[in-house]
Design an enzyme around this catalytic site. Structure first.
Site, PDB file in Angstrom:
ATOM      1  N   HIS A 177      12.689   0.184   1.209  1.00  0.00           N
ATOM      2  CA  HIS A 177      12.586   1.378   0.659  1.00  0.00           C
ATOM      3  C   HIS A 177      13.584   2.094  -0.212  1.00  0.00           C
ATOM      4  O   HIS A 177      13.203   2.613  -1.309  1.00  0.00           O
ATOM      5  CB  HIS A 177      12.342   2.575   1.916  1.00  0.00           C
ATOM      6  CG  HIS A 177      11.713   3.857   1.162  1.00  0.00           C
ATOM      7  ND1 HIS A 177      10.488   3.952   0.763  1.00  0.00           N
ATOM      8  CD2 HIS A 177      12.400   4.908   1.075  1.00  0.00           C
ATOM      9  CE1 HIS A 177      10.374   5.222   0.458  1.00  0.00           C
ATOM     10  NE2 HIS A 177      11.565   5.901   0.594  1.00  0.00           N
TER      11      HIS A 177
ATOM     12  N   HIS B 116      -0.728   3.056  -5.048  1.00  0.00           N
ATOM     13  CA  HIS B 116       0.153   4.144  -4.883  1.00  0.00           C
ATOM     14  C   HIS B 116       1.433   3.267  -5.601  1.00  0.00           C
ATOM     15  O   HIS B 116       2.046   4.007  -6.320  1.00  0.00           O
ATOM     16  CB  HIS B 116       0.548   4.452  -3.450  1.00  0.00           C
ATOM     17  CG  HIS B 116       1.963   4.835  -3.425  1.00  0.00           C
ATOM     18  ND1 HIS B 116       2.391   5.924  -3.705  1.00  0.00           N
ATOM     19  CD2 HIS B 116       3.107   4.309  -2.596  1.00  0.00           C
ATOM     20  CE1 HIS B 116       3.684   6.264  -3.406  1.00  0.00           C
ATOM     21  NE2 HIS B 116       4.122   5.387  -2.729  1.00  0.00           N
ATOM     22  N   PHE B 117       1.630   2.029  -5.305  1.00  0.00           N
ATOM     23  CA  PHE B 117       2.740   1.241  -5.524  1.00  0.00           C
ATOM     24  C   PHE B 117       2.881   1.021  -7.258  1.00  0.00           C
ATOM     25  O   PHE B 117       3.653   1.338  -7.967  1.00  0.00           O
ATOM     26  CB  PHE B 117       2.865  -0.049  -5.129  1.00  0.00           C
ATOM     27  CG  PHE B 117       4.007  -0.976  -5.519  1.00  0.00           C
ATOM     28  CD1 PHE B 117       4.985  -0.647  -4.496  1.00  0.00           C
ATOM     29  CD2 PHE B 117       3.847  -2.153  -6.359  1.00  0.00           C
ATOM     30  CE1 PHE B 117       6.203  -1.427  -4.990  1.00  0.00           C
ATOM     31  CE2 PHE B 117       5.135  -2.958  -6.473  1.00  0.00           C
ATOM     32  CZ  PHE B 117       6.190  -2.474  -5.576  1.00  0.00           C
ATOM     33  N   HIS B 118       1.462   1.064  -7.769  1.00  0.00           N
ATOM     34  CA  HIS B 118       1.494   1.000  -9.169  1.00  0.00           C
ATOM     35  C   HIS B 118       1.505   2.215 -10.048  1.00  0.00           C
ATOM     36  O   HIS B 118       1.742   2.431 -11.274  1.00  0.00           O
ATOM     37  CB  HIS B 118      -0.090   0.016  -9.765  1.00  0.00           C
ATOM     38  CG  HIS B 118       0.101  -1.335  -9.531  1.00  0.00           C
ATOM     39  ND1 HIS B 118       0.117  -1.867  -8.666  1.00  0.00           N
ATOM     40  CD2 HIS B 118       0.141  -2.218 -10.284  1.00  0.00           C
ATOM     41  CE1 HIS B 118       0.007  -3.234  -8.419  1.00  0.00           C
ATOM     42  NE2 HIS B 118       0.204  -3.476  -9.886  1.00  0.00           N
TER      43      HIS B 118
ATOM     44  N   ARG C  62      -5.721  -5.130   0.814  1.00  0.00           N
ATOM     45  CA  ARG C  62      -4.703  -5.774  -0.247  1.00  0.00           C
ATOM     46  C   ARG C  62      -4.266  -7.183   0.111  1.00  0.00           C
ATOM     47  O   ARG C  62      -4.716  -7.613   1.206  1.00  0.00           O
ATOM     48  CB  ARG C  62      -3.372  -5.055   0.015  1.00  0.00           C
ATOM     49  CG  ARG C  62      -2.728  -4.853   1.086  1.00  0.00           C
ATOM     50  CD  ARG C  62      -1.461  -3.721   1.153  1.00  0.00           C
ATOM     51  NE  ARG C  62      -0.582  -3.851   0.204  1.00  0.00           N
ATOM     52  CZ  ARG C  62       0.622  -3.720   0.470  1.00  0.00           C
ATOM     53  NH1 ARG C  62       1.255  -3.257   1.359  1.00  0.00           N
ATOM     54  NH2 ARG C  62       1.701  -3.966  -0.460  1.00  0.00           N
ATOM     55  N   ARG C  63      -3.635  -7.878  -0.794  1.00  0.00           N
ATOM     56  CA  ARG C  63      -3.302  -9.094  -0.583  1.00  0.00           C
ATOM     57  C   ARG C  63      -4.046 -10.133  -0.158  1.00  0.00           C
ATOM     58  O   ARG C  63      -3.892 -11.430   0.160  1.00  0.00           O
ATOM     59  CB  ARG C  63      -2.056  -9.501   0.586  1.00  0.00           C
ATOM     60  CG  ARG C  63      -0.843  -8.411   0.388  1.00  0.00           C
ATOM     61  CD  ARG C  63       0.050  -8.753   1.486  1.00  0.00           C
ATOM     62  NE  ARG C  63       1.325  -8.181   1.357  1.00  0.00           N
ATOM     63  CZ  ARG C  63       1.954  -7.141   2.205  1.00  0.00           C
ATOM     64  NH1 ARG C  63       0.979  -6.781   3.279  1.00  0.00           N
ATOM     65  NH2 ARG C  63       3.067  -6.519   2.031  1.00  0.00           N
TER      66      ARG C  63
END
Length: 549
Positions: free
Chosen positions: A224, A375-377, A440-441
């Protein structure tokens, strides 16, 4: 006042450019793997020569999230320290910088080769009990230790400046750089312990099993604050650079320093909010770390207030009228402003998504779905990446004594807009299909033609289209960098803003590092001591390693 220097020492410029150019090499390679990954996930292509989807996913995550960001951040920080402290970098700092660059590059190349050879297809989180080739974990040691060398260099240059300038307040950029590298070194202790004492002995066969819960806890102790290691240099640009680019002054130097102190304190002891669905961790300690996670919202809101106060203050100083008239006074056609500003704007929905991910009940809905990837992107791949792009358009010319032409600026604007369009399709589709349950993944699959997957497929195709647009933007960014390297000779300012004359002076306690590191250590001990002891004491039988590729 900042000591003015007309041009950079060539030795400093070489060190900075080595990091920046290697970062964009990693961005290009990560872009190649990313667009292929999107096409496979959308069911539009089949990979040749036995290349695996998860192999691409690992390469994309490592190259983009770890390599591109770390190299760029170190190069940017070195440039700003050399600029704001005056006189350039110390000789010992340059040596440490090159040593760090060499160690990181060796580790990067070794890790990349192993991923390409399909010996380390464990994604960028390298979760146990998936077991990579032991030399992959060794390569991570080189990467982390190399970054520590660079961080120590920043500390040494800062300490020298304080000794030769007693009683003076540290320039804001360098102050922020010290906090950023301090946070990085403290955070990477977790992943260093995981790799050295768990994964390397386990992967070499010196021990039979690994404590999976402990390894993930140590990773997210690092994972994080890694997000804020990406974000803080973007905040440095927003606070210190953008006011100068628009021709104004910072709203408040003291507020900027306070926000960075709060990021330092509250970004590390919060890793459990990535493990809310993880068994073996008490809900009490998850709750404690979720509370600390929400504390990070405060400096984020402080930053938003400060930045928009800066914009309005500047607009009104040049004649803006009405409630929003100051918006018209901003340099919308200047890529040095436009790209970072769009990064700021996108961080609003990105931050809201982070609050959802950190909420126990809401996280249960979106956990391990494409929502999280979306969100990560929005955070690292949009807010951070666009800010880094905006920095590049003035940093490279400033290092080389060149001047960006109107054509380069226009191409930069096009590249930024393409990035926004591509991310709208890709991240937007990820968010929507994540709410529909798409995991995901996972590579392309119809789940034996299950009717629910019919709802997902149009969004997966849209993700692939967005990925192709983003790849075009990556290629255009590389072209722009080549053009910047050969731009006409000239002088490009390294934009460092001064605070408004009405701003409060920063209190001296802000530079009493023993106080803040002590508070941080106390928070870490409170958040992690008991749960980690419980994880160790109740380790169970452990997990043997296995490969799924």
């Amino acid at each position: 006042m900042i000591k003015e220097i007309k041009s950079f020492d060539r030795r400093d410029a070489a060190l900075v450019l080595a990091h920046i150019l290697f970062a964009f090499f990693a961005l290009f390679m990560g872009g190649v793997t990313g667009v292929l990954q999107g096409l496979v996930r959308g069911g539009m292509v089949t990979l040749p020569m036995g290349i695996g989807y998860y192999q691409l996913l690992t390469a994309h995550g490592v190259l983009m999230a770890l390599i591109f960001t770390t190299y760029f951040i170190i190069g940017f920080i070195y440039s700003g320290v050399a600029r704001t402290l005056g006189g350039g970098l110390l000789p010992i700092v340059r040596k440490l910088g090159w040593l760090g660059f060499g160690l990181m590059t060796f580790g990067t190349l070794l890790a990349t080769v192993l991923i390409v050879l399909n010996k380390a297809t464990v994604l960028y989180t390298f979760y146990a009990p998936l077991k990579a080739d032991p030399w992959f974990y060794v390569s991570l040691v080189f990467l982390v230790v190399g970054s520590w060398m660079s961080g120590i260099g920043v500390f040494l240059n800062y300490r020298y400046w304080k000794r030769t300038n007693p009683g003076q307040t540290t320039p804001l950029f360098t102050y922020m750089a010290v906090i950023t590298m301090l946070m990085w070194i403290i955070a990477t202790l977790g992943v260093a312990i995981e790799v050295l004492f768990q994964l390397i002995p386990w992967s070499f066969g010196w021990v039979d099993t690994v404590n999976v819960t402990l390894s993930r806890t140590l990773f997210w102790y690092f994972g994080h604050p890694l997000v804020y290691f990406w974000l803080l240099p973007a905040y440095m640009c927003w606070y210190v650079v953008i006011p100068k680019v628009i021709g104004g002054k910072m709203f408040s130097d003291a507020l900027a320093r306070l926000s960075f102190i709060m990021f330092l304190l509250f970004s590390i002891p919060v890793g459990f909010h990535h493990q809310l669905m993880e068994p073996g961790i008490s809900n009490i300690w998850k709750f404690v770390q979720v509370v600390l996670t929400f504390m990070v919202v405060i400096p984020s809101l402080m930053t938003a207030f400060s930045l928009f106060a800066t914009f309005e203050m500047h607009g009104r100083s040049v004649g803006a009228k009405g409630l929003f008239g100051w918006l018209k006074k901003l340099p919308w056609k200047d890529v040095r402003f436009f790209a970072p500003f769009m990064g700021m704007l996108i961080f609003i929905p990105a931050g809201a998504g982070g609050l959802i991910n950190a909420s126990h009940e809401l996280n249960a809905i979106v956990h391990n779905t494409l929502w999280v990837t979306g969100h990560f992107h929005l955070t690292v791949a949009t807010s951070v990446a666009l800010t880094f792009f905006g920095i590049t358009y003035w940093l490279i010319p400033s290092m080389l004594g060149r001047a960006m032409t109107p054509l380069m600026n226009r191409l930069g604007m096009i590249q930024t807009i393409l990035w926004l369009i591509g991310m709208f399709f890709m991240s937007g589709s990820m968010h929507i299909t994540g709410l529909l349950g798409s995991p995901r993944r996972t590579a392309f699959t119809t789940y034996q033609d299950h009717p629910d997957t019919v709802l997902w497929m149009p969004y997966h195709v849209a993700m692939a289209i967005g990925g192709m647009i983003l790849f075009v933007a990556v290629v255009l960014m590389i072209i722009n960098i080549c053009m910047l390297m050969s731009a006409p000779k000239g002088e490009t300012e390294y934009p460092i803003a001064e605070a408004s004359e009405h701003a409060e002076k920063a209190p001296a306690i802000f530079e009493r590092w023993g106080v803040w590191v002590g508070v941080l250590v106390a928070l870490i001990l409170v958040a992690y001591s008991i749960p980690v002891m419980d994880i160790i004491n109740d380790a169970g039988v452990g997990a043997k390693g296995f490969k799924t590729w």
